[in-house]
Write a protein that holds these residues in place. Structure first.
Motif, PDB file in Angstrom:
ATOM      1  N   TYR B  31       1.445  -1.301   0.182  1.00  0.00           N
ATOM      2  CA  TYR B  31      -0.246   0.209   0.074  1.00  0.00           C
ATOM      3  C   TYR B  31       0.670   1.165   0.497  1.00  0.00           C
ATOM      4  O   TYR B  31       1.352   1.674   0.812  1.00  0.00           O
ATOM      5  N   SER B  33       0.442   5.428  -0.709  1.00  0.00           N
ATOM      6  CA  SER B  33      -0.042   7.421  -1.039  1.00  0.00           C
ATOM      7  C   SER B  33       0.382   8.133  -0.946  1.00  0.00           C
ATOM      8  O   SER B  33       1.834   8.213  -0.812  1.00  0.00           O
ATOM      9  N   TYR B  35      -0.026  12.110  -0.207  1.00  0.00           N
ATOM     10  CA  TYR B  35      -0.517  13.679   0.759  1.00  0.00           C
ATOM     11  C   TYR B  35       0.553  14.528   0.302  1.00  0.00           C
ATOM     12  O   TYR B  35       1.286  15.189   0.078  1.00  0.00           O
ATOM     13  N   LEU B  45      -5.565  13.353   1.089  1.00  0.00           N
ATOM     14  CA  LEU B  45      -5.159  12.434   0.447  1.00  0.00           C
ATOM     15  C   LEU B  45      -5.087  13.062  -0.922  1.00  0.00           C
ATOM     16  O   LEU B  45      -6.229  13.209  -1.000  1.00  0.00           O
ATOM     17  N   TYR B  48      -3.706   6.883  -4.141  1.00  0.00           N
ATOM     18  CA  TYR B  48      -3.795   6.350  -3.254  1.00  0.00           C
ATOM     19  C   TYR B  48      -3.893   4.440  -3.828  1.00  0.00           C
ATOM     20  O   TYR B  48      -4.129   5.068  -5.501  1.00  0.00           O
ATOM     21  N   VAL B  50      -3.029  -0.001  -3.458  1.00  0.00           N
ATOM     22  CA  VAL B  50      -3.511  -1.449  -3.037  1.00  0.00           C
ATOM     23  C   VAL B  50      -2.136  -1.871  -3.507  1.00  0.00           C
ATOM     24  O   VAL B  50      -2.171  -3.328  -2.947  1.00  0.00           O
ATOM     25  N   PHE B  90       3.998  14.449   0.970  1.00  0.00           N
ATOM     26  CA  PHE B  90       4.242  13.364   1.535  1.00  0.00           C
ATOM     27  C   PHE B  90       4.471  12.162   0.789  1.00  0.00           C
ATOM     28  O   PHE B  90       2.894  11.667   0.694  1.00  0.00           O
ATOM     29  N   SER B  94       2.596   1.262   3.218  1.00  0.00           N
ATOM     30  CA  SER B  94       2.018   0.327   4.805  1.00  0.00           C
ATOM     31  C   SER B  94       1.937  -1.014   4.755  1.00  0.00           C
ATOM     32  O   SER B  94       1.679  -1.129   2.391  1.00  0.00           O
ATOM     33  N   TYR B 101       1.198   3.236   8.572  1.00  0.00           N
ATOM     34  CA  TYR B 101       1.754   3.991   6.996  1.00  0.00           C
ATOM     35  C   TYR B 101       3.303   4.946   7.730  1.00  0.00           C
ATOM     36  O   TYR B 101       3.603   5.358   8.850  1.00  0.00           O
ATOM     37  N   THR B 102       3.568   4.657   6.562  1.00  0.00           N
ATOM     38  CA  THR B 102       5.999   5.056   7.292  1.00  0.00           C
ATOM     39  C   THR B 102       5.638   6.051   6.222  1.00  0.00           C
ATOM     40  O   THR B 102       5.248   5.811   4.234  1.00  0.00           O
ATOM     41  N   PHE B 103       5.627   7.436   6.668  1.00  0.00           N
ATOM     42  CA  PHE B 103       5.912   8.618   5.487  1.00  0.00           C
ATOM     43  C   PHE B 103       7.174   8.831   5.072  1.00  0.00           C
ATOM     44  O   PHE B 103       8.688   8.311   5.776  1.00  0.00           O
ATOM     45  N   GLY B 104       7.830   9.060   4.014  1.00  0.00           N
ATOM     46  CA  GLY B 104       8.876   9.481   3.743  1.00  0.00           C
ATOM     47  C   GLY B 104       9.378  11.160   4.318  1.00  0.00           C
ATOM     48  O   GLY B 104       8.053  11.836   5.255  1.00  0.00           O
TER      49      GLY B 104
END
Lengths: 112, 112
Positions: B31, B33, B35, B45, B48, B50, B90, B94, B101-104
């Motif tokens: 997954y 996304s 933002y 958002l 995204y 999947v 961003f 995940s 979620y892990t963000f950059g």
């Protein structure tokens, strides 16, 4: 400890106080809630999560409370430290893997 | 293990120019996304995905295109930049069945 009602954009506390940050979520079908911390110039960082079948979850110095009746979420930070200064966002998800919907965020300022 | 990598970190565009914001993750997350974050608006958002070959629109998709040809990459395209697209972008990822979620670290885009 210092607390706020429904979302306020800023919260100022003294070092050592307990902080409470509130969030109202929008979707009664949401089944997962996360609190993120964002420091200046960085991406959001996961703090703690809670599923809709729970009303409380504790981590290290942090506790999340969920009130589904009024669609309200709160983050409690014990013994707030200057390193806790950041913007805190709540996020909700209603299906694993679909994207999270974020609240507007609260800026926590901790003075020593 | 680099996590979520976004490039560039900063970009200035003229109105009408096009560009692609790059996002890559090395965690084999299904997954992903995108933002955007504007002052006082929290994270909204855009699009995204999947999984490879599957994308969907979020809250604010207009003016942006995405594709997902591989698991690792999820580029965001601005076809004709507008000043309203000035923002911090961003990317997040995940694993399947996981909301966390892990963000950059973000791309700061200015359109003049």
């Amino acid at each position: 400890g210092e607390s706020v009602g429904l979302h306020l954009p800023t919260l100022s506390v003294q070092e050592g106080d307990n902080s409470i940050i509130n969030c109202a979520y929008s979707n009664s079908a949401s089944d997962y809630f996360i609190w993120y911390k964002q420091e200046s110039g960085k991406g959001p960082q996961f703090i703690i999560d809670i599923r809709s079948n729970m009303d409380k979850r504790q981590g290290q110095r942090v506790t999340v409370l969920l009130n589904k009746t009024v669609k309200h979420l709160s983050l409690q930070i014990a013994a707030t430290q200057p390193g806790d200064s950041a913007v805190y966002f709540c996020a909700e998800g209603f299906k694993a893997g679909t994207a999270l919907i974020f609240g507007k965020g609260t800026t926590l300022s901790v003075s020593s | 293990n680099a996590g979520v990598t976004q490039t560039p970190k900063f970009q200035v565009l003229k109105t009408g120019q096009s560009m692609t914001l790059q996002c890559a993750q090395d965690m084999n997350h299904e997954y992903m996304s995108w933002y955007r974050q504007d002052p006082g608006m929290g994270l909204r958002l855009i699009h995204y995905s999947v999984g490879a070959g599957i994308t969907d629109q979020g809250e604010v998709p207009n003016g942006y295109n995405v594709s997902r040809s591989t698991t690792e990459d999820f580029p965001l395209r601005l076809l004709s930049a507008a000043p309203s697209q000035t923002s911090v972008y961003f990317c997040a990822s995940s694993p399947p069945g996981d909301y966390g979620y892990t963000f950059g670290s973000g791309t700061r885009l200015t359109v003049v």
